[in-house]
Design an enzyme around this catalytic site. Structure first.
Site, PDB file in Angstrom:
ATOM      1  N   SER A   1      41.658 -29.940 -47.578  1.00  0.00           N
ATOM      2  CA  SER A   1      40.777 -29.395 -46.035  1.00  0.00           C
ATOM      3  C   SER A   1      41.657 -28.083 -45.780  1.00  0.00           C
ATOM      4  O   SER A   1      42.802 -27.706 -47.068  1.00  0.00           O
ATOM      5  CB  SER A   1      40.685 -30.618 -45.008  1.00  0.00           C
ATOM      6  N   LYS A   2      40.940 -27.371 -44.952  1.00  0.00           N
ATOM      7  CA  LYS A   2      41.613 -25.848 -44.310  1.00  0.00           C
ATOM      8  C   LYS A   2      42.894 -26.661 -44.133  1.00  0.00           C
ATOM      9  O   LYS A   2      43.397 -25.560 -44.104  1.00  0.00           O
ATOM     10  CB  LYS A   2      40.828 -25.709 -42.828  1.00  0.00           C
ATOM     11  N   ARG A   3      43.735 -27.244 -43.900  1.00  0.00           N
ATOM     12  CA  ARG A   3      45.324 -27.625 -43.514  1.00  0.00           C
ATOM     13  C   ARG A   3      45.929 -27.093 -44.711  1.00  0.00           C
ATOM     14  O   ARG A   3      46.826 -26.192 -44.894  1.00  0.00           O
ATOM     15  CB  ARG A   3      45.734 -28.182 -42.569  1.00  0.00           C
TER      16      ARG A   3
END
Ligand code: GLU
Length: 460
Positions: free
Chosen positions: A239-241
């Site tokens: 994911s984006k993190r």
């Protein structure tokens, strides 16, 4: 003939995991002289946007994934879906369900109280009475109530679902007449002649429902390959993190599309121990039977390694194009080949390359404190001043090297005493390619000017 497809729902940008799915489908078709189709699943008019569909096409163009024929937009096929809903109703394989929202909520609450899985109870399955007024019905498929639904997954092997455990008479058309996801996918895959579906295993639980629909509609069931997800370095779903997940962000960060594709193809597929695959290698070698069962880990270092490899080996024109898209136009630079020859060996990304070249081409605005303190002193300033005198215009790196060596010999000095000081004068830092190449690239006048600026600065 093998016909594959990529069927994204356009809710935002193209996700890196989506690109991998697209790539696998593309390669499987290309490896077998088949067709690769693109279908935009934009039936959710609230969540889907035209811009998102365009972003997907843009990412495809950047990566060179060519699809065959026209893009199919589900939003333009509502009439077709209605037609097939009507067919299923007519043949008695689907039925209208008039359950109100209140009734459905009450059923859910009862099931939850009994600690049962919420499930439609089939109350309109064999309904023959007069429908309640004021309720727009949904349409439900008559799903099998017992037995197993089984299929041979190309990645996972035999997969079976117990009908009674997982299925109820799921909805194929909502009360406003719009078809549901599983229904449209089946209609389109069947009508588009899709033979093989490679997709993320987050879709695995949809597959038995889709198989029921294939059977109800009398369509041939395609072969499914459910590939394991991509995880971030901590083992959680990517994911984006964990970093950028937008494909086009990789372009902006200075990645070559061939590096990204090479990286993605290996996240879940292998061919012996090989790591480097050009797009042509992939098209030749891809075999979905070698897709991995286990999830793969997104490894940024490996992506950088691959990118560095492709930057090293790309032809110069390509590098000039890419750099100019990143705002650095070298086309008219007299030493452009020498320039990128020096930097392609030492850059992990094109952005890094652009920034390093800019910091060489532009006069330093300041001197890095650490480098300055380490390499600039009475002695090096003296050598720099004298060195500046011997620099003649328009020579090659080799000539500058020879002249420098005899200069150093006459002074009894060492190259390292001079080279770092020249770097500080020229770039403001202690890093640059070999100073001889640097002098040829910038020209002796420019180097002399920068040395005299440093000398003036040191005097202050
Ligand atoms: N539209 C679905 C998605 O974006 C994919 C459908 C499929 O591959 O079957 O997740």
């Amino acid at each position: 003939m093998i016909v594959t497809r990529f069927a994204p729902s356009p809710t935002g940008y193209l996700h890196i995991g989506g690109l991998r799915t697209a790539l696998y489908n593309y390669l499987y078709a290309r490896a077998n002289g088949g067709k690769f189709l693109l279908r935009i699943e934009d039936t959710d008019l609230k969540r889907n946007s035209k811009e998102a569909a365009e972003a997907i096409v843009q990412a495809f163009n950047w990566c060179g994934l060519e699809y065959d024929g026209e893009i199919v937009y589900q939003s333009s096929r509502f009439d077709l879906y209605k037609e097939y809903v009507a067919k299923l109703l007519e043949s008695g394989k689907a039925y209208k369900c008039y359950m109100s929202k209140e009734e459905l909520d009450a059923l859910r609450a009862e099931q939850e109280a009994r600690k049962e899985r919420p499930k439609y109870d089939g109350r309109y399955r064999d309904f023959t009475g007069t429908p309640p007024s004021g309720i727009e019905p949904v349409v439900r498929i008559k799903a099998p109530t017992s037995g197993v639904i089984e299929f041979e997954d190309g990645v996972k092997g035999k997969v079976s679902f117990n009908a009674n455990d997982i299925l109820d008479d799921f909805i194929i058309a909502r009360s406003d007449g719009t078809p549901t996801y599983n229904f449209t996918v089946v209609i389109d895959d069947a009508l588009m002649g899709v033979t093989d579906i490679i997709r993320g295993d987050d879709h695995l639980s949809n597959t038995p429902k889709q198989i029921i629909l294939y059977e109800a509609l009398g369509f041939k069931i395609p072969k499914f390959y459910h590939v394991a997800m991509i995880n971030g370095s901590d083992g959680a779903k990517l994911s984006k993190r964990h970093g950028a997940t937008d494909v086009m962000e990789y372009k902006r960060m200075g990645y070559l599309s061939e590096a990204l594709l090479n990286f993605l193809v290996r996240l879940g597929w292998s061919h012996g121990d090989d790591e480097i695959f050009s797009i042509n290698d992939m098209k030749r070698l891809f075999d979905p039977n070698h897709l991995s069962k286990s999830s793969s880990t997104f490894n940024q270092t490996k992506l950088e390694w691959l990118n560095a490899h492709y930057i090293k080996t790309a032809n110069s024109e390509r590098i000039f194009d890419e750099l100019s898209e990143l705002g650095l136009n070298l086309r008219n630079h007299p030493k452009k080949e020498l320039l990128i020859g020096q930097y392609r060996e030492r850059s992990k990304t094109l952005v890094e390359m652009r920034d390093s070249i800019n910091s060489l081409l532009n006069e330093p605005q300041s001197y890095d404190e650490k480098a300055y303190n380490k390499f600039i002193n009475e002695n090096s300033l003296q050598i720099l001043a004298e060195f500046s005198e011997i620099l003649k215009p328009n020579l090659t790196a080799k000539d500058y090297e020879e002249a420098t060596m005899s200069f150093l010999e006459s002074k009894g000095a060492k190259l390292k005493d001079l080279a770092q000081a020249v770097r500080v004068a020229v770039t403001g830092t202690s890093v640059s390619p070999s100073i001889f190449e640097v002098i040829e690239i910038l020209g002796s006048e420019c180097v002399k000017e920068r040395i005299s600026k440093l000398l003036a600065y040191a005097k202050q």
